[in-house]
Design an enzyme around this catalytic site. Sequence first.
Site, PDB file in Angstrom:
ATOM      1  N   ARG A  82      17.994  24.937 -41.625  1.00  0.00           N
ATOM      2  CA  ARG A  82      18.438  25.080 -43.493  1.00  0.00           C
ATOM      3  C   ARG A  82      17.287  26.523 -44.002  1.00  0.00           C
ATOM      4  O   ARG A  82      18.262  27.421 -44.930  1.00  0.00           O
ATOM      5  CB  ARG A  82      17.515  24.094 -44.246  1.00  0.00           C
ATOM      6  CG  ARG A  82      17.073  23.870 -45.669  1.00  0.00           C
ATOM      7  CD  ARG A  82      16.658  22.541 -46.276  1.00  0.00           C
ATOM      8  NE  ARG A  82      17.142  22.053 -47.726  1.00  0.00           N
ATOM      9  CZ  ARG A  82      15.975  21.619 -48.463  1.00  0.00           C
ATOM     10  NH1 ARG A  82      15.406  22.009 -48.322  1.00  0.00           N
ATOM     11  NH2 ARG A  82      17.144  21.947 -49.463  1.00  0.00           N
ATOM     12  N   HIS A 138      18.985  28.752 -46.937  1.00  0.00           N
ATOM     13  CA  HIS A 138      17.996  30.030 -48.203  1.00  0.00           C
ATOM     14  C   HIS A 138      17.901  30.859 -48.256  1.00  0.00           C
ATOM     15  O   HIS A 138      17.528  31.380 -48.959  1.00  0.00           O
ATOM     16  CB  HIS A 138      16.888  28.454 -48.135  1.00  0.00           C
ATOM     17  CG  HIS A 138      17.303  26.971 -49.309  1.00  0.00           C
ATOM     18  ND1 HIS A 138      16.772  26.583 -49.896  1.00  0.00           N
ATOM     19  CD2 HIS A 138      18.688  26.075 -48.505  1.00  0.00           C
ATOM     20  CE1 HIS A 138      16.946  24.805 -49.934  1.00  0.00           C
ATOM     21  NE2 HIS A 138      18.810  25.122 -49.092  1.00  0.00           N
ATOM     22  N   ASN A 172      13.018  24.481 -52.999  1.00  0.00           N
ATOM     23  CA  ASN A 172      12.847  24.993 -52.045  1.00  0.00           C
ATOM     24  C   ASN A 172      11.769  23.819 -51.583  1.00  0.00           C
ATOM     25  O   ASN A 172      11.441  23.976 -50.756  1.00  0.00           O
ATOM     26  CB  ASN A 172      12.440  26.119 -52.592  1.00  0.00           C
ATOM     27  CG  ASN A 172      13.435  27.592 -51.602  1.00  0.00           C
ATOM     28  OD1 ASN A 172      14.719  26.307 -51.179  1.00  0.00           O
ATOM     29  ND2 ASN A 172      13.833  28.673 -52.506  1.00  0.00           N
ATOM     30  N   HIS A 204      24.527  19.689 -41.516  1.00  0.00           N
ATOM     31  CA  HIS A 204      23.634  18.317 -41.913  1.00  0.00           C
ATOM     32  C   HIS A 204      23.858  16.809 -40.648  1.00  0.00           C
ATOM     33  O   HIS A 204      23.056  16.394 -41.540  1.00  0.00           O
ATOM     34  CB  HIS A 204      24.378  18.448 -43.311  1.00  0.00           C
ATOM     35  CG  HIS A 204      23.762  19.098 -44.361  1.00  0.00           C
ATOM     36  ND1 HIS A 204      24.280  18.620 -45.787  1.00  0.00           N
ATOM     37  CD2 HIS A 204      23.025  19.704 -44.901  1.00  0.00           C
ATOM     38  CE1 HIS A 204      23.601  19.655 -46.616  1.00  0.00           C
ATOM     39  NE2 HIS A 204      22.776  20.290 -46.085  1.00  0.00           N
TER      40      HIS A 204
END
Length: 331
Positions: free
Chosen positions: A72, A76, A101, A199
């Site tokens: 992840r 980001h 975040n 995911h």
Amino acid sequence: MTFNSLSIHLLPVFVFVLSTVGVDAGAANPSYGLQDDYYRHSCPSAESVVRRVVMGNVTVVDNRKFAAGLLRLSFHDCFVEGCDASVLLYGPGTEKTAPVNKFLQSLEILDKAKQELEKICPGVVSCADILQYAARDGVIALNGSSWKVQGGRRDGRVSRAESAEKEIPSQDFDLDGLTASFKRKGLSRDQMVILSGAHTSAAGHCENLVRRLYNFNSTHATDPSIPAAYAAELKATCPRKTFNDTVFITMDAVSAFFDAGYYVTLEEHKGVFTSDQILFDDHRTRPLVKTLTDYKLFEKKFHQAMRAMAAIGVKLYDGEIRKDCRFINSY
Ligand code: HEM
């Protein structure tokens, strides 16, 4: 004042005076200025050190979340200021402090890898590259297969919370919102669907599900696209107003491993967030979701899409090689 605390104090100044180039440039071509085996001469063990540190800190059984956390982080990071480790910077108002975040994790693993690399190749391996190698190694820790990750990114010196809020797509977005967000980074709608397959080993917190479960729109408190039994299950896990941050919901009902179970979950209408389930519910992406239930195909496409994402807005000449991933270098 220590070096690090000095850096924190200087950060806001640098944030405003230093500019970066090509934030959104070069996303479509994964080989843009980056190279496979980038450190083969300058620090030959760079990738193996990162691999060892990741494997030493995450195991599928105990620590799925740390491996997923690394993956992840790569998303980001790359979506905000390009893949330049800006997401790792500490200090007031940095990306890390943005609500979007809040649940990022695994930064300590990157710190450990950086510390080991600084001992053997000081000032050579960027935090931005370590992050991308570690994301790949997180997938391997989850029993996924490996791919070549390019190197050559330099670390950014700008990190703003408001940029993270603006650039990271929300779990409440519909297909058009998600597609537009990826398009801004040079990624296609198909690549968005494929990268969402990350995911497969993910989990979400109740906080991010409140709207879908209790405050959906003016006519439906709960999103009517969630099957009743599944909605009841989710509500039992995330009771209105009384949930806490230690509770989480797995986003792949099939397994915690890196596989195609995420897409099967969508076919079963058990996508946790709107941004997941919409990929199956919208007729424009449903055929691709069905195709990606074939793991061999998903894995190949995922590797290609990760290489594309890892090339977004990379800094090849500006930026720096940070000494400590949490702080910009001071001069
Ligand atoms: C398509 C747009 C996307 C949206 C709206 C989205 C949203 C989310 C949300 C809401 C969570 C749960 C956060 C929490 O409650 O703790 C999550 C987790 C996660 N996401 Fe995404 N995501 C997207 C794309 C991606 C991409 C492209 C990747 C990586 C390639 C990714 C990797 C992950 C991982 C691995 C987790 C689990 C992290 C953990 O367990 O610590 N996501 N995402």
